[in-house]
Design a protein around this motif. Structure first.
Motif, PDB file in Angstrom:
ATOM      1  N   THR A  95     137.734  -2.133-150.890  1.00  0.00           N
ATOM      2  CA  THR A  95     137.085  -1.244-151.499  1.00  0.00           C
ATOM      3  C   THR A  95     137.318  -2.600-152.766  1.00  0.00           C
ATOM      4  O   THR A  95     135.786  -2.444-153.281  1.00  0.00           O
ATOM      5  CB  THR A  95     137.355  -0.027-152.166  1.00  0.00           C
ATOM      6  N   SER A  96     138.258  -3.382-153.750  1.00  0.00           N
ATOM      7  CA  SER A  96     138.210  -4.302-155.138  1.00  0.00           C
ATOM      8  C   SER A  96     139.719  -5.001-154.441  1.00  0.00           C
ATOM      9  O   SER A  96     140.430  -4.752-154.119  1.00  0.00           O
ATOM     10  CB  SER A  96     137.906  -3.337-155.899  1.00  0.00           C
ATOM     11  N   VAL A  97     139.575  -5.926-154.670  1.00  0.00           N
ATOM     12  CA  VAL A  97     140.040  -6.639-155.270  1.00  0.00           C
ATOM     13  C   VAL A  97     141.214  -6.750-156.291  1.00  0.00           C
ATOM     14  O   VAL A  97     140.626  -7.253-157.907  1.00  0.00           O
ATOM     15  CB  VAL A  97     139.897  -8.559-155.062  1.00  0.00           C
ATOM     16  N   GLY A  98     142.737  -6.373-157.474  1.00  0.00           N
ATOM     17  CA  GLY A  98     143.228  -7.007-158.594  1.00  0.00           C
ATOM     18  C   GLY A  98     144.287  -7.681-158.104  1.00  0.00           C
ATOM     19  O   GLY A  98     143.972  -8.808-157.383  1.00  0.00           O
ATOM     20  N   GLY A  99     144.672  -7.824-159.369  1.00  0.00           N
ATOM     21  CA  GLY A  99     146.361  -8.628-159.496  1.00  0.00           C
ATOM     22  C   GLY A  99     145.527 -10.107-159.943  1.00  0.00           C
ATOM     23  O   GLY A  99     144.079 -10.461-160.168  1.00  0.00           O
ATOM     24  N   SER A 100     146.093 -10.989-159.067  1.00  0.00           N
ATOM     25  CA  SER A 100     146.107 -11.957-159.605  1.00  0.00           C
ATOM     26  C   SER A 100     145.636 -13.206-158.614  1.00  0.00           C
ATOM     27  O   SER A 100     146.002 -12.786-157.659  1.00  0.00           O
ATOM     28  CB  SER A 100     147.283 -13.045-160.441  1.00  0.00           C
ATOM     29  N   ALA A 101     145.382 -15.188-158.732  1.00  0.00           N
ATOM     30  CA  ALA A 101     145.064 -15.169-157.349  1.00  0.00           C
ATOM     31  C   ALA A 101     146.630 -15.358-156.723  1.00  0.00           C
ATOM     32  O   ALA A 101     145.618 -15.813-155.444  1.00  0.00           O
ATOM     33  CB  ALA A 101     144.467 -16.909-158.415  1.00  0.00           C
ATOM     34  N   GLU A 102     147.191 -15.820-157.308  1.00  0.00           N
ATOM     35  CA  GLU A 102     148.541 -16.383-156.604  1.00  0.00           C
ATOM     36  C   GLU A 102     148.655 -14.688-156.192  1.00  0.00           C
ATOM     37  O   GLU A 102     148.830 -14.984-154.912  1.00  0.00           O
ATOM     38  CB  GLU A 102     149.460 -17.085-157.628  1.00  0.00           C
ATOM     39  N   ASN A 103     148.968 -13.861-156.656  1.00  0.00           N
ATOM     40  CA  ASN A 103     149.182 -12.496-156.015  1.00  0.00           C
ATOM     41  C   ASN A 103     148.531 -11.419-155.526  1.00  0.00           C
ATOM     42  O   ASN A 103     148.453 -10.315-157.578  1.00  0.00           O
ATOM     43  CB  ASN A 103     151.183 -12.230-156.775  1.00  0.00           C
ATOM     44  N   PRO A 104     147.637 -11.638-155.449  1.00  0.00           N
ATOM     45  CA  PRO A 104     146.023 -10.094-155.310  1.00  0.00           C
ATOM     46  C   PRO A 104     146.819  -9.104-155.305  1.00  0.00           C
ATOM     47  O   PRO A 104     147.604  -9.159-153.529  1.00  0.00           O
ATOM     48  CB  PRO A 104     145.625 -11.013-154.742  1.00  0.00           C
ATOM     49  N   VAL A 105     146.072  -7.884-155.504  1.00  0.00           N
ATOM     50  CA  VAL A 105     146.292  -6.559-154.559  1.00  0.00           C
ATOM     51  C   VAL A 105     145.474  -5.924-154.354  1.00  0.00           C
ATOM     52  O   VAL A 105     144.640  -6.286-154.999  1.00  0.00           O
ATOM     53  CB  VAL A 105     147.029  -5.669-155.809  1.00  0.00           C
ATOM     54  N   TYR A 106     145.165  -5.317-153.247  1.00  0.00           N
ATOM     55  CA  TYR A 106     143.733  -5.343-152.539  1.00  0.00           C
ATOM     56  C   TYR A 106     143.618  -3.491-152.451  1.00  0.00           C
ATOM     57  O   TYR A 106     144.694  -3.027-152.230  1.00  0.00           O
ATOM     58  CB  TYR A 106     144.026  -5.702-151.264  1.00  0.00           C
TER      59      TYR A 106
END
Length: 241
Positions: A95-106
């Protein structure tokens, strides 16, 4: 600071951002968001410095494993996600993507459920090539938690009460309707005319072009009022009698 700390901050930041979507004016959440962003920035700088120092000592022959390209997930993608309840993977949607480019959180929602979970990149994977877009079998569904079972039972009972209330209201309306019809029939037998029940409807267009629909006696004009004058007594001469 190390990578586990960074991942923890990123997960916490994603949770705060989700909370801010429902309560954007919350000053405490906004302050916490800023603090977490600063912590993430500091952690990334510390990790980058540590990796640069270790790579300079190891020499040019050693390559970073993080340079291996991975699948770029985006909101709306279908995937298999790890359920925290039992550690198994189930069909889900991002539904959405957070965190950073190296360590994304979904942020994901399991298919057939409304609960949202936050997972790391290592906890989701692509659907198999032979996967079919059908309703998953019972064996492919995760078990409901105790909280979810209680919530489902509560909603079921609530819907049952609503249905019972509607049925009782409809029954009451039928009783009132039958009582009114009975009263109307008795009145008709006695010669009492009730508008809308028998004879002419009150919403019939009046014959008078100046009349209004639904207004009794419309178009007939105002009733004339005859003013009564003051009675004057004339004197009577008794001698004439």
């Amino acid at each position: 600071m190390d990578k586990p700390d960074l991942e923890t901050y990123q997960v916490q930041l994603s949770q705060v951002e989700l909370a801010l979507q429902t309560d954007p004016d919350n000053a405490e959440l906004s302050s916490l968001q800023s603090e977490l962003q600063e912590l993430i920035s500091l952690a990334q700088e510390a990790i980058a410095q540590a990796e640069a120092a270790s790579s300079s000592r190891a020499g040019p022959s050693r390559k970073s494993t993080s340079s291996t390209p991975t699948f770029a997930w985006a909101a709306g993608n279908e995937c298999l996600a790890k359920y925290s309840g039992d550690g198994s993977f189930y069909p889900a949607r991002i539904t959405s993507v957070g965190g950073s480019a190296e360590n994304p959180v979904y942020s994901i929602v399991f298919r057939g459920y409304n609960t949202t979970e936050l997972v790391k990149g290592s906890e989701i994977k692509q659907l198999p090539s032979n996967h079919q877009e059908k309703t998953p079998a019972a064996s492919n569904k995760r078990k409901l938690t105790k909280l979810e079972e209680d919530e489902r039972e509560r909603k079921k009972k609530k819907n049952e009460k609503k249905l019972e209330a509607r049925a009782a209201k409809a029954k009451d309306q039928l009783v009132k309707q039958a009582t009114w019809q009975k009263f109307a029939k008795k009145s008709e037998k006695k010669g009492v005319h009730i508008a809308g029940v028998a004879g002419t409807s009150i919403f019939k267009t009046p014959d008078n072009p100046l009349g209004k629909v639904g207004v009794t006696g419309s178009g007939k004009g105002m009733t004339e009022v005859k003013l009564l004058g003051k009675h004057k007594f004339a004197p009577v001469d008794d001698s004439t009698q």
